[in-house]
Write a protein that holds these residues in place. Sequence first.
Motif, PDB file in Angstrom:
ATOM      1  N   UNK A  54     -19.297   3.275  20.041  1.00  0.00           N
ATOM      2  CA  UNK A  54     -18.180   2.585  19.397  1.00  0.00           C
ATOM      3  C   UNK A  54     -17.173   3.591  18.868  1.00  0.00           C
ATOM      4  N   UNK A  55     -15.895   3.355  19.170  1.00  0.00           N
ATOM      5  CA  UNK A  55     -14.827   4.246  18.719  1.00  0.00           C
ATOM      6  C   UNK A  55     -14.146   3.698  17.471  1.00  0.00           C
ATOM      7  N   UNK A  56     -13.850   4.595  16.535  1.00  0.00           N
ATOM      8  CA  UNK A  56     -13.073   4.266  15.342  1.00  0.00           C
ATOM      9  C   UNK A  56     -11.894   5.225  15.275  1.00  0.00           C
ATOM     10  N   UNK A  57     -10.784   4.763  14.701  1.00  0.00           N
ATOM     11  CA  UNK A  57      -9.558   5.569  14.659  1.00  0.00           C
ATOM     12  C   UNK A  57      -9.209   5.962  13.229  1.00  0.00           C
ATOM     13  N   UNK A  58      -8.545   7.120  13.104  1.00  0.00           N
ATOM     14  CA  UNK A  58      -8.180   7.650  11.786  1.00  0.00           C
ATOM     15  C   UNK A  58      -6.821   8.348  11.865  1.00  0.00           C
ATOM     16  N   UNK A  59      -6.064   8.231  10.797  1.00  0.00           N
ATOM     17  CA  UNK A  59      -4.814   8.976  10.670  1.00  0.00           C
ATOM     18  C   UNK A  59      -5.095  10.439  10.367  1.00  0.00           C
ATOM     19  N   UNK A  60      -6.082  10.689   9.487  1.00  0.00           N
ATOM     20  CA  UNK A  60      -6.349  12.030   8.983  1.00  0.00           C
ATOM     21  C   UNK A  60      -7.540  12.663   9.693  1.00  0.00           C
ATOM     22  N   UNK A  61      -7.395  13.926  10.037  1.00  0.00           N
ATOM     23  CA  UNK A  61      -8.483  14.656  10.696  1.00  0.00           C
ATOM     24  C   UNK A  61      -9.678  14.801   9.771  1.00  0.00           C
ATOM     25  N   UNK A  62      -9.423  15.092   8.494  1.00  0.00           N
ATOM     26  CA  UNK A  62     -10.553  15.281   7.586  1.00  0.00           C
ATOM     27  C   UNK A  62     -11.329  13.986   7.386  1.00  0.00           C
ATOM     28  N   UNK A  63     -10.632  12.835   7.438  1.00  0.00           N
ATOM     29  CA  UNK A  63     -11.314  11.545   7.316  1.00  0.00           C
ATOM     30  C   UNK A  63     -12.189  11.298   8.540  1.00  0.00           C
ATOM     31  N   UNK A  64     -11.681  11.661   9.714  1.00  0.00           N
ATOM     32  CA  UNK A  64     -12.468  11.510  10.942  1.00  0.00           C
ATOM     33  C   UNK A  64     -13.701  12.413  10.899  1.00  0.00           C
ATOM     34  N   UNK A  65     -13.529  13.647  10.450  1.00  0.00           N
ATOM     35  CA  UNK A  65     -14.649  14.577  10.368  1.00  0.00           C
ATOM     36  C   UNK A  65     -15.724  14.065   9.403  1.00  0.00           C
ATOM     37  N   UNK A  66     -15.281  13.537   8.262  1.00  0.00           N
ATOM     38  CA  UNK A  66     -16.224  13.021   7.266  1.00  0.00           C
ATOM     39  C   UNK A  66     -16.983  11.805   7.812  1.00  0.00           C
ATOM     40  N   UNK A  67     -16.280  10.935   8.511  1.00  0.00           N
ATOM     41  CA  UNK A  67     -16.920   9.744   9.071  1.00  0.00           C
ATOM     42  C   UNK A  67     -17.914  10.137  10.171  1.00  0.00           C
ATOM     43  N   UNK A  68     -17.525  11.108  10.990  1.00  0.00           N
ATOM     44  CA  UNK A  68     -18.411  11.576  12.057  1.00  0.00           C
ATOM     45  C   UNK A  68     -19.720  12.111  11.470  1.00  0.00           C
ATOM     46  N   UNK A 115       0.821  -1.211   0.000  1.00  0.00           N
ATOM     47  CA  UNK A 115       0.000   0.000   0.000  1.00  0.00           C
ATOM     48  C   UNK A 115       0.853   1.260   0.000  1.00  0.00           C
ATOM     49  N   UNK A 116       2.094   1.154   0.479  1.00  0.00           N
ATOM     50  CA  UNK A 116       2.975   2.310   0.525  1.00  0.00           C
ATOM     51  C   UNK A 116       3.245   2.834   1.912  1.00  0.00           C
ATOM     52  N   UNK A 117       2.688   2.189   2.939  1.00  0.00           N
ATOM     53  CA  UNK A 117       2.890   2.680   4.297  1.00  0.00           C
ATOM     54  C   UNK A 117       4.332   2.489   4.743  1.00  0.00           C
ATOM     55  N   UNK A 118       4.799   3.396   5.601  1.00  0.00           N
ATOM     56  CA  UNK A 118       6.170   3.320   6.113  1.00  0.00           C
ATOM     57  C   UNK A 118       6.885   4.646   5.985  1.00  0.00           C
ATOM     58  N   UNK A 119       6.755   5.284   4.830  1.00  0.00           N
ATOM     59  CA  UNK A 119       7.250   6.641   4.678  1.00  0.00           C
ATOM     60  C   UNK A 119       6.161   7.604   5.152  1.00  0.00           C
ATOM     61  N   UNK A 167       0.722  12.733   7.018  1.00  0.00           N
ATOM     62  CA  UNK A 167       0.638  12.008   5.744  1.00  0.00           C
ATOM     63  C   UNK A 167       1.388  10.694   5.869  1.00  0.00           C
ATOM     64  N   UNK A 168       0.758   9.634   5.426  1.00  0.00           N
ATOM     65  CA  UNK A 168       1.390   8.313   5.382  1.00  0.00           C
ATOM     66  C   UNK A 168       1.446   7.857   3.938  1.00  0.00           C
ATOM     67  N   UNK A 169       2.520   7.166   3.587  1.00  0.00           N
ATOM     68  CA  UNK A 169       2.689   6.697   2.214  1.00  0.00           C
ATOM     69  C   UNK A 169       1.528   5.874   1.700  1.00  0.00           C
ATOM     70  N   UNK A 170       0.738   5.283   2.618  1.00  0.00           N
ATOM     71  CA  UNK A 170      -0.422   4.498   2.202  1.00  0.00           C
ATOM     72  C   UNK A 170      -1.442   5.353   1.457  1.00  0.00           C
ATOM     73  N   UNK A 171      -1.453   6.652   1.720  1.00  0.00           N
ATOM     74  CA  UNK A 171      -2.385   7.543   1.036  1.00  0.00           C
ATOM     75  C   UNK A 171      -2.053   7.667  -0.446  1.00  0.00           C
ATOM     76  N   UNK A 172      -0.799   7.445  -0.791  1.00  0.00           N
ATOM     77  CA  UNK A 172      -0.388   7.508  -2.194  1.00  0.00           C
ATOM     78  C   UNK A 172      -0.621   6.181  -2.905  1.00  0.00           C
ATOM     79  N   UNK A 173      -0.794   5.114  -2.104  1.00  0.00           N
ATOM     80  CA  UNK A 173      -1.005   3.773  -2.641  1.00  0.00           C
ATOM     81  C   UNK A 173       0.105   3.369  -3.616  1.00  0.00           C
ATOM     82  N   UNK A 174       1.330   3.751  -3.255  1.00  0.00           N
ATOM     83  CA  UNK A 174       2.497   3.383  -4.060  1.00  0.00           C
ATOM     84  C   UNK A 174       3.363   2.455  -3.218  1.00  0.00           C
ATOM     85  N   UNK A 175       3.509   1.191  -3.604  1.00  0.00           N
ATOM     86  CA  UNK A 175       4.252   0.219  -2.790  1.00  0.00           C
ATOM     87  C   UNK A 175       5.663   0.677  -2.467  1.00  0.00           C
TER      88      UNK A 175
END
Length: 463
Positions: A429-443, A119-123, A213-221
């Motif tokens: 029920x609690x859910x976790x997110x890396x990005x604030x905007x993703x959390x806001x959208x889910x809420x 997925x690209x996570x790590x960087x 920002x996590x490399x997974x957002x770019x979806x580049x291995x």
Amino acid sequence: MKKLALLALSLVLASAHAETIRVAIGTQDTTINCATGGLLIRELHLLEKYLPKEGKYKGVTYDIQWKNFTSGAPLTNEMVADKLDIGSMADFPGANNGAAFLKAGKQSLFITVLSGSTLGSGNGVVVPKASSITSLSELKGRTISVPFASTAHGMLLRAVAAQGLDPQKDVNIITQAPEVAGPALQANKIEAHADFVPFSELFEHRGIARKIYDGAQANVPTYHGSLVAGEYAKKYPEIVVAFLRAALEADKLIAAEPEKYSELIEKVTGIEAAVTYLYHGPLGLQTRDNTWKPEYRRALATSIETLKLMGRESTLKAETFVDDSYIRAAFKASGLDYEARLKNYDKLPLKANDALTGKPITDFQRVAGIWLVGEPKMRHYASIEGAFADLRKLEGEGKKARGIYVHDLVHRIKLLAPNSHFVVDAKGQLSAFLQKDAADAYAAAVKGKALDFAAAQAAAKAR
């Protein structure tokens, strides 16, 4: 006397002809994804177990040399200068390694993956803890530091371009090693920093930065792996296979006891065990994998293309740079099935019971974990709210957490809870997110409430 003299002479001649073979290995100890191709092999003396001792290697003396580096570029310089035979680094500096060898009229081979993410996570990209910036797009016109020629550098160039920004004009990218970036972040001397494993999370864990920002957002291995000088591999293929067999054993050991070997890595490097566990524990941020999956081959091709963004043209080709014959031989010699592992994309599985109920955990979307100071093993939880409620109780008893983990609902990556964003729904029920905007959208979507870590703990307590 004559016989004794002849015997002595023969012994001297035999000794004179006994070969000494150098095995010089470059490691990146603090780049913890390289642990199974360096630090663990060295510290546990695994290579000595597998070095060949028969046939042309009978009577050979091995001169095993280890040298540690903080990044791939200086390691490459010493490989090209014939001071090292084997080295471990990420895909982008690996591409630079191959190009540097070709420029010198030589060849290196990428022989195995050690750990990575399809997925690209790590960087990642971090900002100072108190910064108001929450997304990469907000960095237009700002200064971002990164270790040049690193895999994080390649990620940053691609990620900035994906925002519709020109990496050459719209942001000011400067070079900065992680050991310099940490204090700079703490002193608010830089506006953002991009880095490779494990520094984004390490700076988060130490409370001096926040990942946006996590490399997974770019979806580049992306991945880390090991390379060998081509001439060395041709001359000593059995030694290369021996090194890879040692890497396979190191992988097996850390999979079985991730907490124990995370502690060892901390002892050697100073990288906190809680951060290493984030990567090497079950459902880790990245997956240890020694097979050349198509995604990793494509990642290498992308890295070679990224060299062009830096003005480094090369005739390097991914299809000839990768040589999987040695790792396949190591799998076979170790009684392992390469093809089966090649098809397997699963992370190290979590096989655990909920610390509160004792029941097996079967749903992994919202699992959480707490590693307490003084305890050798993680406590696993089937839900974030269960973990946070128990954390309150444990802290009330005077216990302290060395690591608290949750999983991003969008990208399915493991996160350090204190810097994550949360949403509580109507059912508690609690859910976790890396990005604030993703959390806001889910809420908004679930008619819930977006929370920070402290508020999420309070919500779990109220429940």
